[in-house]
Design a protein around this motif. Sequence first.
Motif, mmCIF file in Angstrom:
data_model
loop_
_atom_site.group_PDB
_atom_site.id
_atom_site.type_symbol
_atom_site.label_atom_id
_atom_site.label_comp_id
_atom_site.label_asym_id
_atom_site.label_seq_id
_atom_site.Cartn_x
_atom_site.Cartn_y
_atom_site.Cartn_z
ATOM 1 N N THR A 221 -2.826 7.048 -3.635
ATOM 2 C CA THR A 221 -2.857 5.904 -3.066
ATOM 3 C C THR A 221 -2.877 4.750 -4.444
ATOM 4 O O THR A 221 -3.540 4.919 -5.109
ATOM 5 C CB THR A 221 -4.168 5.356 -2.163
ATOM 6 N N PHE A 222 -1.796 3.781 -4.058
ATOM 7 C CA PHE A 222 -1.654 3.026 -5.046
ATOM 8 C C PHE A 222 -1.657 1.782 -4.100
ATOM 9 O O PHE A 222 -0.937 1.505 -3.135
ATOM 10 C CB PHE A 222 -0.314 2.909 -5.686
ATOM 11 N N VAL A 223 -2.204 0.616 -4.787
ATOM 12 C CA VAL A 223 -2.319 -1.072 -4.215
ATOM 13 C C VAL A 223 -1.445 -1.715 -5.279
ATOM 14 O O VAL A 223 -2.161 -1.926 -6.450
ATOM 15 C CB VAL A 223 -3.216 -1.416 -3.751
ATOM 16 N N CYS A 224 -0.336 -2.284 -4.944
ATOM 17 C CA CYS A 224 0.563 -2.922 -6.126
ATOM 18 C C CYS A 224 1.508 -3.885 -5.661
ATOM 19 O O CYS A 224 1.700 -4.058 -4.267
ATOM 20 C CB CYS A 224 1.204 -1.858 -6.899
ATOM 21 N N ASP A 225 2.440 -4.462 -6.323
ATOM 22 C CA ASP A 225 3.556 -5.299 -5.847
ATOM 23 C C ASP A 225 4.720 -4.351 -5.427
ATOM 24 O O ASP A 225 4.880 -3.069 -5.812
ATOM 25 C CB ASP A 225 3.768 -6.410 -6.528
ATOM 26 N N GLU A 226 5.640 -5.137 -4.860
ATOM 27 C CA GLU A 226 6.880 -4.393 -4.258
ATOM 28 C C GLU A 226 7.517 -3.711 -5.408
ATOM 29 O O GLU A 226 8.235 -2.739 -5.456
ATOM 30 C CB GLU A 226 7.678 -5.386 -3.437
ATOM 31 N N ASN B 29 3.330 0.752 3.358
ATOM 32 C CA ASN B 29 2.971 -0.295 4.143
ATOM 33 C C ASN B 29 2.763 -1.740 3.477
ATOM 34 O O ASN B 29 2.221 -1.844 2.186
ATOM 35 C CB ASN B 29 1.674 -0.147 4.885
ATOM 36 N N LYS B 30 3.311 -2.821 4.047
ATOM 37 C CA LYS B 30 3.213 -4.016 3.284
ATOM 38 C C LYS B 30 2.057 -4.999 3.988
ATOM 39 O O LYS B 30 1.866 -5.048 5.250
ATOM 40 C CB LYS B 30 4.631 -4.736 3.464
ATOM 41 N N HIS C 247 0.875 -1.126 0.087
ATOM 42 C CA HIS C 247 0.055 -0.183 -0.312
ATOM 43 C C HIS C 247 1.020 1.155 -0.164
ATOM 44 O O HIS C 247 1.765 1.411 0.877
ATOM 45 C CB HIS C 247 -0.597 -0.050 1.396
ATOM 46 N N LEU C 248 0.895 2.020 -1.104
ATOM 47 C CA LEU C 248 1.788 3.414 -1.252
ATOM 48 C C LEU C 248 1.037 4.336 -1.207
ATOM 49 O O LEU C 248 0.141 4.594 -1.956
ATOM 50 C CB LEU C 248 2.674 3.081 -2.586
ATOM 51 N N GLU C 249 1.217 5.441 -0.414
ATOM 52 C CA GLU C 249 0.707 6.748 -0.281
ATOM 53 C C GLU C 249 1.637 7.818 -0.637
ATOM 54 O O GLU C 249 2.934 7.774 -0.258
ATOM 55 C CB GLU C 249 0.029 7.126 1.059
ATOM 56 N N ILE C 250 1.418 8.551 -1.706
ATOM 57 C CA ILE C 250 2.152 9.710 -2.122
ATOM 58 C C ILE C 250 1.480 10.819 -1.670
ATOM 59 O O ILE C 250 0.347 11.027 -2.016
ATOM 60 C CB ILE C 250 2.364 9.812 -3.653
#
Length: 424
Positions: A253-258, A283-284, A209-212
């Motif tokens: 927000t993005f939900v993606c792989d590492e 966050n993982k 879970h990536l937040e910019i």
Amino acid sequence: MKIGCVTYVKGLARILSLERATLPLIKYPQVSPILVKNLHFGIKMESGTIKKHSSCDENGEGVLIHNVVKKLESWAPLSLAASWDKVGLQVEPSGHSHRVNRILLTNDLTEVVVKEAIEKGPFGMIVSYHPPIFRPLSTLTSTTWKERVIRACIENRIAVYSPHTAWDAVEGGVNDWLASAFVTEKVRPLTVSKTWPQVNAKGGKLTHHLEIVVSKSDEQLGSFLELLSDCAEEMGTHIHDLKDASDNTKVITFVCDEDCVHRLVKCVKSWPLKPLHLQFRVNKYEQIPLPGFGEGRLCTLKEPLILQDVVDAVKSHLKLSHVRLAVAKDLDLDSRVQTVALCAGSGSSVLAGVRADVFLTGEMGHHEVLEAVHRGCHVILCEHSNTERGFLRHLVENKVLSNLFDGAVDVIMSSQDKEPLQVV
């Protein structure tokens, strides 16, 4: 002369041989599906005659191969397979129109099984429980039997799919079928499978879970969002959420792989016209357990049995006249059994350290058997594929796979597939 989808053509010199066709070298088992171009018909030599087989792609019958694979994976996702396994579509005929209306089901893809598929064909696919491409192949010649098997499938436009440990782990799969030899009070996996809470449309694991975070008042915000959206699209993802926060910031927000996280961050940092106040929060996700799915099974019997009755139940279920038995130290055939730990195939690693009255599997090493019996556990060995093949018959006899395809694909059990070891 053409009979159905099979054409008999005489004259070896007139037929395009495999050696003249363009074939890939399989350096790693992960290199699949194997795509072979310019080979429209398979070739089989039999008593000086060349048998040419088509898979009937041109008549539009059957189910497109990728839809067949989707159906198979909807029942037993490949994510359930062990990390070391080589599962999925291993051989794919060239072109995008390959259709399957008949599947040959086998435990092991051997030369006699391929011959059966050709002679009783056409079969659009062979589902081989064990993956035929497991260890790397560096060539596709006639030198080894594995190479000949794969080459024959390519020549005859027969797709090959292998589920292996995905079918072991799935609820209602191989191990649950093996456990049905007994009347049980409870059955649970020895190791529970886990999965990611979210996947993308292609089945990819969404692990992060990536937040910019940027300032809403930043004059570069509009162009930044446009560039970010384009960058994400190139990576095969998209902005999952865009919202205003109470501190005059905007959270993207993005939900993606590492890998996607690293690429997005690197991409953003490389832009000369990026917002001045820029934050990244990553966050993982934690994997969640799948109750009922996993390696092996621990069976608690509804009523205790003596060891002899357990052995008889196994022999009856597997249709075997003999099994190998190691009786636990200081016990005998009349000893009481309440729990059975089992693993289809080779159970040494899965059963190691498990506490049960009986271990049931296809094969175990000598020292692992000694360890078990000295810990008070009986061991029943049935030979590797004898603990698996009956499940395949169950799939055919109960039309489990045929129903999966809504009757559009016939699934036939190989008559040539058999356990190589026998008691003499």
